[in-house]
Design an enzyme around this catalytic site. Sequence first.
Site, short mmCIF file in Angstrom:
data_model
loop_
_atom_site.label_atom_id
_atom_site.label_comp_id
_atom_site.label_asym_id
_atom_site.label_seq_id
_atom_site.Cartn_x
_atom_site.Cartn_y
_atom_site.Cartn_z
N ALA A 48 35.32 29.74 69.43
CA ALA A 48 35.27 29.41 68.01
C ALA A 48 34.24 30.33 67.37
O ALA A 48 33.17 30.55 67.93
CB ALA A 48 34.87 27.96 67.83
N THR A 49 34.58 30.90 66.22
CA THR A 49 33.68 31.91 65.64
C THR A 49 32.80 31.38 64.53
O THR A 49 32.00 30.50 64.79
CB THR A 49 34.49 33.16 65.25
OG1 THR A 49 35.58 32.74 64.47
CG2 THR A 49 35.00 33.88 66.49
N THR A 50 32.95 31.85 63.30
CA THR A 50 31.88 31.70 62.32
C THR A 50 31.83 30.35 61.59
O THR A 50 32.84 29.90 61.04
CB THR A 50 32.01 32.82 61.27
OG1 THR A 50 32.23 34.02 61.97
CG2 THR A 50 30.79 32.92 60.41
#
Lengths: 265, 226
Positions: A48-50
């Site tokens: 999961a990124t930002t």
Amino acid sequence: MSLEVPSGLPLNAHVPADSFYELLRSHSLQPRWELSEGSAQSLATPEATTVLALRYGDGVVMVGDRRATEGHSIAHRRIQKVYPADDYSAVAIAGTAGLAMEMVKLFQTELEHYEKLEGARLSLEGKANHLARMVRQQLPMAFQGLVVVPIFCGFDEIANEGRLYTYDVVGGRYEEEDFAASGSGGREAKAFLRSVYSEGASADDALRNAIAAITAAAEQDTATGGPDLRREIYPTAVVVNDSGYNAVDDAHVAEISQSVLEEQS
Amino acid sequence: MTMPFYVPPEQLMKDRAEFAQKGIAKGRSIVAAEYADGVVMLAENSSRALNKIGELYDQMAFAGVGKYNEFEALRVAGIRHADLKGYSYGRADVAAKSLANAYSQTLGAIFTESVKPYEIEILIVEIGPSPDDTRLFRVRYDGTLVDEARFCAIGGQEDELSAQLENRYQAGSSLNDAIKFTAETFEAVEDKSIGPEDWEAAVLDRTNGRRMFRRLSADEITAARS
């Protein structure tokens, strides 16, 4: 992971505390992953990124993009990274998605379990400390390269203000005065927020800045998914203030996203 | 070695039942009644801190009469049971029927096996998307499980309260009306008026979102009754 629920009523569960995790552990039901050293290096799990959050006049705004990546490819386009922790707080996740989502589920259950047993919610400080403990428990996994770094925010019903916390992999807990971001596009998002942040902003301005920051991060970072008009995928946005946790509805986020995209192009 | 006296099992059970009933008869009662959007639970309780009614799960509530420490232990065990199940499977898999069965088994075992039976009686209330999904499970000190409908009174004055409610109960009434007739039932049975601070009241209401349990404040009760 065992899923066996004890059939009898846990009347004499040898758990003195109100902790749901301790209850799980007393039945050997706690989530655990046993990996031999270095074995996780070859695993390709969705990341999961930002995610980011910023304080405004009456509370906190929290926004997350929707993309999960696996190496250089997109694993999921619509995952959720911002969750309600309870009625007055929210948690956003970055890192190994599978571990992070399990952590959120356990955290949510833990807060509700405590509230039902005690008849009162944990203080915001208490919730933040508990999350720190959960992150710390993941440390052996972090050495394997499976890292979870959440952001936590909520409305402090005692101090009567919104508060924001960030964490590091060893469970360090840091209170932030202005804004915070985590994940691959976190650096770009923070750089953007630094240039636009003003103390005591209105909820509308804060929400717009948060979505603009995600959009700016997506411009630089390939792992961050900006607003996708064609597929109608927009960031998840929530506002936490004295009325509690409120998810911003998709249509409103779409509207702001469109105007941000027009402005930034 | 001394030999224990022989006590016939009938006598043993009768003595235990009498003991438990005597304890329960001393306690104040609780009434649960269905209304249009859910179930209202009302008890006479002047303590702000020691509750008789509590939340079990999203759509489920607990009410207990008798010895506080005993029904409190059961309330905690019920929450643990429900949360364990909801976490391991899914939120929709937590149902009152299985929980009531677990209570029934546990209380049955305590009644026959332990030195002293529990001097309590409990009620598990569940609501669902439609009024037909409402369940009122009542579990007695010996583990007897009864499935009630419309309304239910437990505790010392349950017979008088039930008899009065039979006349006063109105199906499909609003929350305010339900509070009114249950409170009036209590006052008629006790033959005195009860102040707003002396009630403990809560609802399970379909319109409350995921967690349907909500406590009612003294002001809300006053407003409903005026």
